[in-house]
Design a protein around this motif. Structure first.
Motif, short mmCIF file in Angstrom:
data_model
loop_
_atom_site.label_atom_id
_atom_site.label_comp_id
_atom_site.label_asym_id
_atom_site.label_seq_id
_atom_site.Cartn_x
_atom_site.Cartn_y
_atom_site.Cartn_z
N GLU A 134 0.85 -1.18 0.00
CA GLU A 134 0.00 0.00 0.00
C GLU A 134 0.89 1.24 0.00
N VAL A 135 0.53 2.21 -0.82
CA VAL A 135 1.29 3.44 -0.90
C VAL A 135 0.50 4.52 -0.16
N TYR A 136 1.16 5.14 0.81
CA TYR A 136 0.51 6.17 1.61
C TYR A 136 1.01 7.54 1.16
N PRO A 137 0.11 8.53 1.11
CA PRO A 137 0.55 9.88 0.74
C PRO A 137 1.46 10.48 1.81
N VAL A 138 2.30 11.41 1.38
CA VAL A 138 3.26 12.06 2.28
C VAL A 138 2.54 12.73 3.44
N GLN A 139 1.43 13.40 3.16
CA GLN A 139 0.71 14.11 4.22
C GLN A 139 0.22 13.15 5.30
N PHE A 140 -0.23 11.97 4.89
CA PHE A 140 -0.68 10.97 5.85
C PHE A 140 0.49 10.53 6.74
N LYS A 141 1.65 10.30 6.13
CA LYS A 141 2.83 9.90 6.89
C LYS A 141 3.22 10.98 7.89
N LEU A 142 3.16 12.25 7.45
CA LEU A 142 3.49 13.36 8.35
C LEU A 142 2.50 13.44 9.51
N ASP A 143 1.22 13.20 9.21
CA ASP A 143 0.20 13.23 10.26
C ASP A 143 0.43 12.12 11.29
N VAL A 144 0.80 10.95 10.80
CA VAL A 144 1.06 9.82 11.70
C VAL A 144 2.25 10.14 12.61
N LEU A 145 3.32 10.67 12.01
CA LEU A 145 4.50 11.01 12.80
C LEU A 145 4.21 12.11 13.82
N SER A 146 3.45 13.10 13.39
CA SER A 146 3.08 14.20 14.29
C SER A 146 2.24 13.68 15.46
N PHE A 147 1.28 12.83 15.16
CA PHE A 147 0.42 12.25 16.20
C PHE A 147 1.26 11.49 17.22
N MET A 148 2.17 10.66 16.73
CA MET A 148 2.98 9.84 17.62
C MET A 148 3.88 10.71 18.50
N LYS A 149 4.45 11.75 17.90
CA LYS A 149 5.36 12.63 18.66
C LYS A 149 4.60 13.41 19.73
N ARG A 150 3.47 13.96 19.38
CA ARG A 150 2.73 14.82 20.30
C ARG A 150 2.02 14.05 21.40
N THR A 151 1.50 12.87 21.08
CA THR A 151 0.76 12.12 22.09
C THR A 151 1.65 11.18 22.89
N GLY A 152 2.84 10.90 22.36
CA GLY A 152 3.75 10.00 23.05
C GLY A 152 3.33 8.55 22.98
N THR A 153 2.47 8.21 22.04
CA THR A 153 2.03 6.82 21.92
C THR A 153 3.13 5.96 21.31
N SER A 154 3.04 4.68 21.55
CA SER A 154 4.02 3.73 21.01
C SER A 154 3.74 3.48 19.52
N LEU A 155 4.66 2.79 18.89
CA LEU A 155 4.46 2.42 17.48
C LEU A 155 3.19 1.60 17.32
N ASN A 156 3.00 0.64 18.19
CA ASN A 156 1.83 -0.24 18.09
C ASN A 156 0.53 0.52 18.31
N GLU A 157 0.50 1.40 19.29
CA GLU A 157 -0.71 2.18 19.56
C GLU A 157 -1.02 3.12 18.39
N THR A 158 0.03 3.73 17.84
CA THR A 158 -0.16 4.64 16.71
C THR A 158 -0.67 3.86 15.51
N ALA A 159 -0.07 2.72 15.22
CA ALA A 159 -0.50 1.90 14.09
C ALA A 159 -1.96 1.49 14.27
N LEU A 160 -2.33 1.12 15.47
CA LEU A 160 -3.70 0.72 15.75
C LEU A 160 -4.65 1.89 15.53
N HIS A 161 -4.25 3.08 15.97
CA HIS A 161 -5.07 4.28 15.82
C HIS A 161 -5.34 4.60 14.35
#
Length: 188
Positions: free
Chosen positions: A60-87
């Protein structure tokens, strides 16, 4: 190739959901290295059903903006990789680490680069030897267009980051529905 088959994962998930065994017991019984792996399978199954557990057949190819949103969410909320992936409905949490590494090394532009070598057609194979170096290089106009697009992405990312910093809960609530609908569309 995936280490565990889809049938194996489902067998363990269903056995856990029957309530007869815990994560650690199942991990020992079936030779799964870490009980957290089983916990992640169960959480994915509970949230997304069978599609959340099974590996996707095609990349699956994800758009750059989606990737940036995922990284931003993980950084700001402090969630783990698994929690972020689940979200975000991602079935491969280590992919987020890869995105983060690329972003830290090369910024938003690095997230836009496809993985692997592009396929080569027969026509391209024949023409390859006759190409000159000037044809391989982008024109000045193409270079500027590319730079503009990357700057737009960076500005959009910074705006979202600022909005998130000002009101994290409001931002997450506002964008929560969009990610769930996008992840459902991507998995179809």
């Amino acid at each position: 190739m995936a280490k565990y088959s889809n049938e194996f994962k489902m067998m363990i998930i269903l056995e856990y959901l029957d309530g007869k065994s815990g994560y650690k017991t199942l991990a020992r019984k079936y030779g799964v290295k870490a009980d957290t792996q089983i916990r992640n399978w169960v959480k994915s199954y509970e949230k997304y059903g069978v599609k959340g557990v099974f590996r996707k057949k095609s990349k699956e190819v994800y758009p750059v903006q989606f990737k940036l949103d995922v990284l931003s969410f993980m950084k700001r909320t402090g969630t783990s990789l698994n929690e972020t992936a689940l979200h975000f409905g991602l079935t491969n949490p280590p992919m987020i680490s890869s995105w983060n590494k690329k972003f830290l090394e090369g910024g938003a532009e690095a997230l836009d680069q496809p993985r692997g070598r592009p396929p080569m057609t027969d026509k391209a194979k024949n023409v390859k030897s006759t190409r000159t170096t000037s044809e391989n290089e982008m024109t000045r106009e193409q270079t500027l267009e590319r730079e503009n697009e990357l700057l737009r992405l960076e500005v959009a990312y910074l705006k979202k980051l600022k909005a998130f910093q000002m009101d994290p809960d409001g931002y997450l609530e506002k964008h929560k529905q969009r990610y769930h609908t996008n992840s459902k569309k991507n998995s179809d």
